[in-house]
Design a protein around this motif. Structure first.
Motif, PDB file in Angstrom:
ATOM      1  N   ALA A  22       0.835  -1.201   0.000  1.00 44.65           N
ATOM      2  CA  ALA A  22       0.000   0.000   0.000  1.00 44.65           C
ATOM      3  C   ALA A  22       0.871   1.253   0.000  1.00 44.65           C
ATOM      4  CB  ALA A  22      -0.936  -0.012   1.207  1.00 44.65           C
ATOM      5  N   THR A  23       1.984   1.197   0.709  1.00 41.31           N
ATOM      6  CA  THR A  23       2.896   2.344   0.756  1.00 41.31           C
ATOM      7  C   THR A  23       3.466   2.644  -0.627  1.00 41.31           C
ATOM      8  OG1 THR A  23       3.467   1.831   3.042  1.00 41.31           O
ATOM      9  CG2 THR A  23       4.988   3.254   1.838  1.00 41.31           C
ATOM     10  N   ALA A  24       3.929   1.611  -1.325  1.00 43.27           N
ATOM     11  CA  ALA A  24       4.489   1.800  -2.670  1.00 43.27           C
ATOM     12  C   ALA A  24       3.432   2.320  -3.632  1.00 43.27           C
ATOM     13  CB  ALA A  24       5.080   0.482  -3.173  1.00 43.27           C
ATOM     14  N   LEU A  25       2.207   1.840  -3.504  1.00 38.44           N
ATOM     15  CA  LEU A  25       1.132   2.307  -4.371  1.00 38.44           C
ATOM     16  C   LEU A  25       0.771   3.760  -4.071  1.00 38.44           C
ATOM     17  CD1 LEU A  25      -1.052  -0.909  -4.236  1.00 38.44           C
ATOM     18  CD2 LEU A  25       0.129  -0.021  -6.260  1.00 38.44           C
ATOM     19  N   ALA A  26       0.755   4.125  -2.796  1.00 33.80           N
ATOM     20  CA  ALA A  26       0.417   5.493  -2.405  1.00 33.80           C
ATOM     21  C   ALA A  26       1.436   6.491  -2.935  1.00 33.80           C
ATOM     22  CB  ALA A  26       0.312   5.599  -0.889  1.00 33.80           C
TER      23      ALA A  26
ATOM     24  N   GLN B 204      -3.475   5.608   3.775  1.00 35.96           N
ATOM     25  CA  GLN B 204      -4.718   5.139   4.399  1.00 35.96           C
ATOM     26  C   GLN B 204      -5.839   5.033   3.371  1.00 35.96           C
ATOM     27  OE1 GLN B 204      -2.766   7.576   5.585  1.00 35.96           O
ATOM     28  NE2 GLN B 204      -2.018   6.719   7.518  1.00 35.96           N
ATOM     29  N   ALA B 205      -5.906   5.998   2.462  1.00 38.36           N
ATOM     30  CA  ALA B 205      -6.925   5.940   1.407  1.00 38.36           C
ATOM     31  C   ALA B 205      -6.668   4.750   0.491  1.00 38.36           C
ATOM     32  CB  ALA B 205      -6.937   7.243   0.600  1.00 38.36           C
ATOM     33  N   VAL B 206      -5.396   4.504   0.170  1.00 42.22           N
ATOM     34  CA  VAL B 206      -5.049   3.346  -0.670  1.00 42.22           C
ATOM     35  C   VAL B 206      -5.478   2.059   0.012  1.00 42.22           C
ATOM     36  CG1 VAL B 206      -3.117   2.004  -1.609  1.00 42.22           C
ATOM     37  CG2 VAL B 206      -3.195   4.482  -1.939  1.00 42.22           C
ATOM     38  N   VAL B 207      -5.234   1.944   1.311  1.00 39.69           N
ATOM     39  CA  VAL B 207      -5.627   0.737   2.055  1.00 39.69           C
ATOM     40  C   VAL B 207      -7.142   0.536   1.984  1.00 39.69           C
ATOM     41  CG1 VAL B 207      -5.755  -0.289   4.368  1.00 39.69           C
ATOM     42  CG2 VAL B 207      -3.616   0.735   3.573  1.00 39.69           C
ATOM     43  N   LYS B 208      -7.904   1.612   2.107  1.00 41.98           N
ATOM     44  CA  LYS B 208      -9.367   1.507   2.021  1.00 41.98           C
ATOM     45  C   LYS B 208      -9.802   1.074   0.621  1.00 41.98           C
ATOM     46  CE  LYS B 208     -10.458   4.719   5.710  1.00 41.98           C
ATOM     47  NZ  LYS B 208     -11.126   5.971   6.096  1.00 41.98           N
TER      48      LYS B 208
ATOM     49  N   GLY C 242       6.629 -10.977   5.792  1.00 44.78           N
ATOM     50  CA  GLY C 242       7.214 -10.287   6.949  1.00 44.78           C
ATOM     51  C   GLY C 242       6.203  -9.324   7.535  1.00 44.78           C
ATOM     52  N   ARG C 243       6.604  -8.059   7.650  1.00 46.96           N
ATOM     53  CA  ARG C 243       5.716  -7.037   8.216  1.00 46.96           C
ATOM     54  C   ARG C 243       4.835  -6.387   7.161  1.00 46.96           C
ATOM     55  NH1 ARG C 243       9.242  -2.998  11.690  1.00 46.96           N
ATOM     56  NH2 ARG C 243       8.018  -1.736  10.271  1.00 46.96           N
ATOM     57  N   GLU C 244       5.108  -6.645   5.915  1.00 51.28           N
ATOM     58  CA  GLU C 244       4.381  -6.005   4.819  1.00 51.28           C
ATOM     59  C   GLU C 244       3.223  -6.868   4.315  1.00 51.28           C
ATOM     60  OE1 GLU C 244       7.925  -3.566   2.592  1.00 51.28           O
ATOM     61  OE2 GLU C 244       7.422  -5.564   1.879  1.00 51.28           O
ATOM     62  N   VAL C 245       2.240  -6.191   3.761  1.00 50.83           N
ATOM     63  CA  VAL C 245       1.183  -6.880   3.027  1.00 50.83           C
ATOM     64  C   VAL C 245       1.387  -6.495   1.571  1.00 50.83           C
ATOM     65  CG1 VAL C 245      -1.288  -7.149   2.651  1.00 50.83           C
ATOM     66  CG2 VAL C 245      -0.413  -6.785   4.972  1.00 50.83           C
ATOM     67  N   ARG C 246       1.603  -7.495   0.745  1.00 54.33           N
ATOM     68  CA  ARG C 246       1.803  -7.266  -0.689  1.00 54.33           C
ATOM     69  C   ARG C 246       0.521  -7.652  -1.419  1.00 54.33           C
ATOM     70  NH1 ARG C 246       6.667  -6.166  -2.495  1.00 54.33           N
ATOM     71  NH2 ARG C 246       8.388  -6.229  -1.025  1.00 54.33           N
ATOM     72  N   TYR C 247       0.093  -6.753  -2.266  1.00 52.55           N
ATOM     73  CA  TYR C 247      -1.148  -6.947  -3.008  1.00 52.55           C
ATOM     74  C   TYR C 247      -0.843  -7.319  -4.448  1.00 52.55           C
ATOM     75  CZ  TYR C 247      -3.361  -4.738   0.972  1.00 52.55           C
ATOM     76  OH  TYR C 247      -3.809  -4.449   2.224  1.00 52.55           O
TER      77      TYR C 247
END
Length: 119
Positions: free
Chosen positions: A39-43, A51-55, A72-77
Motif C-alpha cells: 500500500a505504501t508503494a502504491l500510495a 490510508q486511502a489506498v488501504v481503504k 514479513g511485516r508487509e502486506v503485498r497486493y
C-alpha cells in the motif's frame, strides 16, 4: 431480452461497484503493470494517502479483484484477473444481445427504405 438470463449476480455487482472509482481502476493498473506492491508503494504513485489506498484495496479485495499476502511485516497486493471472468462474460452476453437487436433494427430500416423511395 432473449430466453437467456443476462442479469448480473452479486459478484458482478461487486466488481462493477469496485471498478466505478477511478482511483481503484488506477490501483489495478499499477498492480497489473508491476505485479505485487505494498500500500505504501502504491500510495507513492497516487495523489492519495496510504490510508486511502488501504481503504481502496479493501474494496477491491472484497470484490475479489486483488489479494493481499503477508511477507514479513508487509502486506503485498496482487491482481486476481480471474475475478473479472464472470463480469466479462456478463458484459459480452449483454453486448451480443444488443448487437442482435441493432442488427434487427438495421434490417427493418433497410427493408422499409425501398418503400420510401417509391413514394
Amino acid at each position: 431480452m432473449t430466453g437467456t438470463d443476462h442479469s448480473s449476480d452479486a459478484s458482478t455487482d461487486g466488481v462493477l461497484a469496485a471498478l466505478a472509482d477511478p482511483t481503484r481502476r488506477r490501483l489495478l493498473d499499477l498492480l497489473a503493470d508491476g505485479g505485487e506492491a505494498t500500500a505504501t508503494a502504491l500510495a507513492e504513485r497516487l495523489p492519495v494517502s496510504r490510508q486511502a489506498v488501504v481503504k481502496h484495496l479493501a474494496v477491491l479485495a472484497a470484490a475479489g479483484l486483488v489479494v493481499g499476502g503477508r511477507v514479513g511485516r508487509e502486506v503485498r497486493y496482487s491482481v486476481r484477473p480471474e475475478a473479472l471472468n464472470a463480469t466479462a462474460q456478463w458484459m459480452a452476453a449483454l453486448a451480443s444481445d444488443w448487437d442482435r437487436r441493432l442488427a434487427a433494427v438495421k434490417r427493418a430500416a433497410e427493408a422499409a427504405a425501398p418503400e420510401a423511395d417509391r413514394g
